[in-house]
Design an enzyme around this catalytic site. Structure first.
Site, mmCIF file in Angstrom:
data_model
loop_
_atom_site.group_PDB
_atom_site.id
_atom_site.type_symbol
_atom_site.label_atom_id
_atom_site.label_comp_id
_atom_site.label_asym_id
_atom_site.label_seq_id
_atom_site.Cartn_x
_atom_site.Cartn_y
_atom_site.Cartn_z
ATOM 1 C CG ASP A 70 -39.813 23.120 41.889
ATOM 2 O OD1 ASP A 70 -38.970 23.112 42.841
ATOM 3 O OD2 ASP A 70 -39.566 23.285 40.450
HETATM 4 P P1 NAP Z 1 -40.273 19.116 40.405
HETATM 5 O O1 NAP Z 1 -40.141 20.200 41.309
HETATM 6 O O2 NAP Z 1 -39.469 19.237 39.104
HETATM 7 O O3 NAP Z 1 -39.600 17.488 41.266
HETATM 8 C C1 NAP Z 1 -39.895 16.561 40.674
HETATM 9 C C2 NAP Z 1 -38.648 15.756 41.395
HETATM 10 O O4 NAP Z 1 -38.956 14.175 41.138
HETATM 11 C C3 NAP Z 1 -37.436 15.766 41.437
HETATM 12 O O5 NAP Z 1 -36.777 16.515 42.340
HETATM 13 C C4 NAP Z 1 -36.684 14.514 41.441
HETATM 14 O O6 NAP Z 1 -35.955 14.223 42.643
HETATM 15 C C5 NAP Z 1 -37.925 13.403 41.418
HETATM 16 N N1 NAP Z 1 -38.040 12.221 40.632
HETATM 17 C C6 NAP Z 1 -37.603 12.127 39.303
HETATM 18 N N2 NAP Z 1 -37.467 11.180 39.094
HETATM 19 C C7 NAP Z 1 -37.981 10.275 39.895
HETATM 20 C C8 NAP Z 1 -38.142 8.807 40.323
HETATM 21 N N3 NAP Z 1 -37.757 8.021 39.165
HETATM 22 N N4 NAP Z 1 -39.048 8.328 41.368
HETATM 23 C C9 NAP Z 1 -38.866 9.439 42.243
HETATM 24 N N5 NAP Z 1 -38.750 10.600 42.224
HETATM 25 C C10 NAP Z 1 -38.359 11.015 41.095
HETATM 26 O O7 NAP Z 1 -41.724 18.573 40.356
HETATM 27 P P2 NAP Z 1 -43.041 19.181 40.632
HETATM 28 O O8 NAP Z 1 -43.188 19.476 42.227
HETATM 29 O O9 NAP Z 1 -44.005 18.401 39.839
HETATM 30 O O10 NAP Z 1 -43.030 20.716 40.113
HETATM 31 C C11 NAP Z 1 -42.977 20.796 38.577
HETATM 32 C C12 NAP Z 1 -42.107 21.874 38.171
HETATM 33 O O11 NAP Z 1 -42.065 21.908 36.927
HETATM 34 C C13 NAP Z 1 -42.524 23.310 38.769
HETATM 35 O O12 NAP Z 1 -41.405 23.922 39.079
HETATM 36 C C14 NAP Z 1 -43.173 23.641 37.286
HETATM 37 O O13 NAP Z 1 -43.117 25.151 37.468
HETATM 38 C C15 NAP Z 1 -42.357 23.388 36.269
HETATM 39 N N6 NAP Z 1 -43.114 23.181 35.182
HETATM 40 C C16 NAP Z 1 -44.332 22.990 35.047
HETATM 41 C C17 NAP Z 1 -45.002 22.669 33.793
HETATM 42 C C18 NAP Z 1 -46.541 22.285 33.791
HETATM 43 O O14 NAP Z 1 -47.227 22.912 32.804
HETATM 44 N N7 NAP Z 1 -46.951 21.528 34.716
HETATM 45 C C19 NAP Z 1 -44.407 22.968 32.532
HETATM 46 C C20 NAP Z 1 -42.764 23.352 32.843
HETATM 47 C C21 NAP Z 1 -42.361 23.507 33.972
HETATM 48 P P3 NAP Z 1 -34.931 13.088 42.549
HETATM 49 O O15 NAP Z 1 -33.843 13.219 41.149
HETATM 50 O O16 NAP Z 1 -34.103 13.075 43.909
HETATM 51 O O17 NAP Z 1 -35.505 11.688 42.478
#
Ligand code: NAP
Length: 377
Positions: A305
């Site tokens: 994201d």
């Molecule tokens: P993300 O958009 O959630 O993407 C995480 C990706 O990691 C997944 O698409 C997954 O794809 C991959 N993944 C999972 N396990 C893996 C592994 N073992 N090896 C390699 N890849 C792996 O993460 P992000 O870009 O960090 O974004 C964070 C999101 O969480 C945002 O939407 C944010 O708003 C939300 N959020 C953040 C917080 C905060 O405070 N930081 C709190 C709540 C929500 P695969 O399954 O294909 O591997």
């Protein structure tokens, strides 16, 4: 580390539960309650209950036990307004007749618990960090009201500190998402109108660790963008190993940190610190974006994201307007993940189909170790 955000959500909820119980006990055990005490007790019941039930829903969303997206239904706005009106009325009545022996108490209790659920249900996807930090602020306020009831200065001061820092964090998270708190809280209610980012199509080019190595080996400047996948695969030490190899090869390495990467504020910073990656190499999004076109390689490790270009370019995308790390400007982008799955907000990512993107499929830690091994061979 991957379970920490859920744990924090539960802790917030327990803080709320504690002050709810303090308010309940005070109402049950005291006689001749002053107007001020009755007001504080009602606030403690309300804030405590909202924090408890809201945090439980947040826990469910973060742990995947309930859908992480926005959950909405027809007439939700009206139901919420009705609950608020009932709570206001019942609150005034309970302040005038402070006792657990009347139905106002039960209406406040049930209504506030329901309001906490209704508050968090329609918030989802990328907006979750805002609600987590807001619940954190609520738990501080709840502790503060409990401190006022118990006449305990330590609880009042510590509750105020948690509340104030929660408000500051909420503000930081809102800025990170380029949203106002009101727009986050109300966004879910218009969710039915939200059009999902159009289905992205195109050719996905996958690569191998060996092919990626040839490009990394020639690179002068590499930026690493960690995300939630790095936490899942516990790849921070493997990242450090690859960073050291790149630097031995006279390459400049940067870590681009998005404020909402991972699942809790500071998630990436904590993991990278654990692997002894120097703090000076961590660069904030606003600082790295202007330098992105000078990067030979952007290495995206389980971040989806926070690097989604549709946030910049597609007004129909639910992420539109959220500042992201502009990896498309780097000469080559390697995306390390296991599959074509979407990120937390369940939005398509056109980055996968970009001309200069290469997918390195596999567990993040395994892929990084394979890359580091290529340097050793
Ligand atoms: P993300 O958009 O959630 O993407 C995480 C990706 O990691 C997944 O698409 C997954 O794809 C991959 N993944 C999972 N396990 C893996 C592994 N073992 N090896 C390699 N890849 C792996 O993460 P992000 O870009 O960090 O974004 C964070 C999101 O969480 C945002 O939407 C944010 O708003 C939300 N959020 C953040 C917080 C905060 O405070 N930081 C709190 C709540 C929500 P695969 O399954 O294909 O591997």
């Amino acid at each position: 580390m991957t379970g920490m955000p859920e744990l924090v959500a539960i802790f917030n909820g327990l803080g709320g539960a504690a002050s709810l119980l303090v308010g309940w006990t005070a109402l049950y055990a005291s006689v001749n309650i002053s107007l001020f005490s009755a007001l504080v007790i009602v606030m403690s019941l309300f804030i405590g209950s909202v924090t408890l039930s809201g945090s439980l829903v947040a826990f469910g969303k973060l742990s995947g036990k309930i859908s992480s997206g926005k959950i909405t239904f027809l007439g939700q706005k009206f139901v919420n307004l009705l609950i608020v009106a009932i709570l206001l009325g019942a609150g005034c009545m309970l302040i005038m007749e402070p006792s657990t022996n009347n139905s106002w108490f039960w209406i406040i209790l049930g209504g506030s618990l329901l309001f906490g659920i209704m508050l968090v249900l329609p918030i989802g996807g990328a907006d979750m960090p805002v609600i987590i930090s807001m619940l954190n602020a609520f738990s501080g306020l709840a502790a503060c009201t409990a401190g006022l009831i118990l006449d305990n200065n330590l609880l009042i001061v510590s509750g105020s500190l948690v509340g104030a820092s929660g408000v500051i964090l909420t503000n930081i998270m809102c800025k990170a998402m380029n949203r106002t708190l009101i727009s986050v809280l109300l966004s879910g209610f218009n969710a039915a109108k939200t059009i999902q980012g159009s289905q992205t199509q195109g050719e996905v080019k996958s690569t191998t660790a060996q092919d990626a190595y040839y490009i990394l080996e020639a690179a002068q400047r590499v930026v690493i963008i960690p995300g939630y996948g790095m936490a899942v695969s516990q790849a921070q030490h493997a990242v450090k190993e690859l960073k050291d190899k790149l630097e031995e090869n006279n390459c400049e390495v940067f870590f681009a940190i998005h404020p909402v990467a991972g699942r809790m504020p500071g998630h990436m910073n904590v993991l990278l610190a654990e692997a002894n990656i120097p703090y000076e190499q961590l660069v904030e999004m606003d600082e790295i974006n202007p330098q992105m076109s000078s990067m030979d390689v952007a290495l995206v490790i389980g971040a989806i994201d926070v690097v989604n270009p549709s946030a910049n370019s597609n007004p129909d995308s639910p992420l539109y307007g959220m500042p992201v790390i502009n990896v498309t400007e780097a000469r080559t982008v390697f995306i390390l993940k296991r599959s074509m799955n979407k990120g937390f907000s369940d939005v398509d990512n056109p980055l996968f189909y970009n001309e200069n993107s290469r997918m390195l499929f596999g567990d993040g830690k395994d892929s990084l170790s394979a890359l580091a091994n290529e340097f050793s061979d």
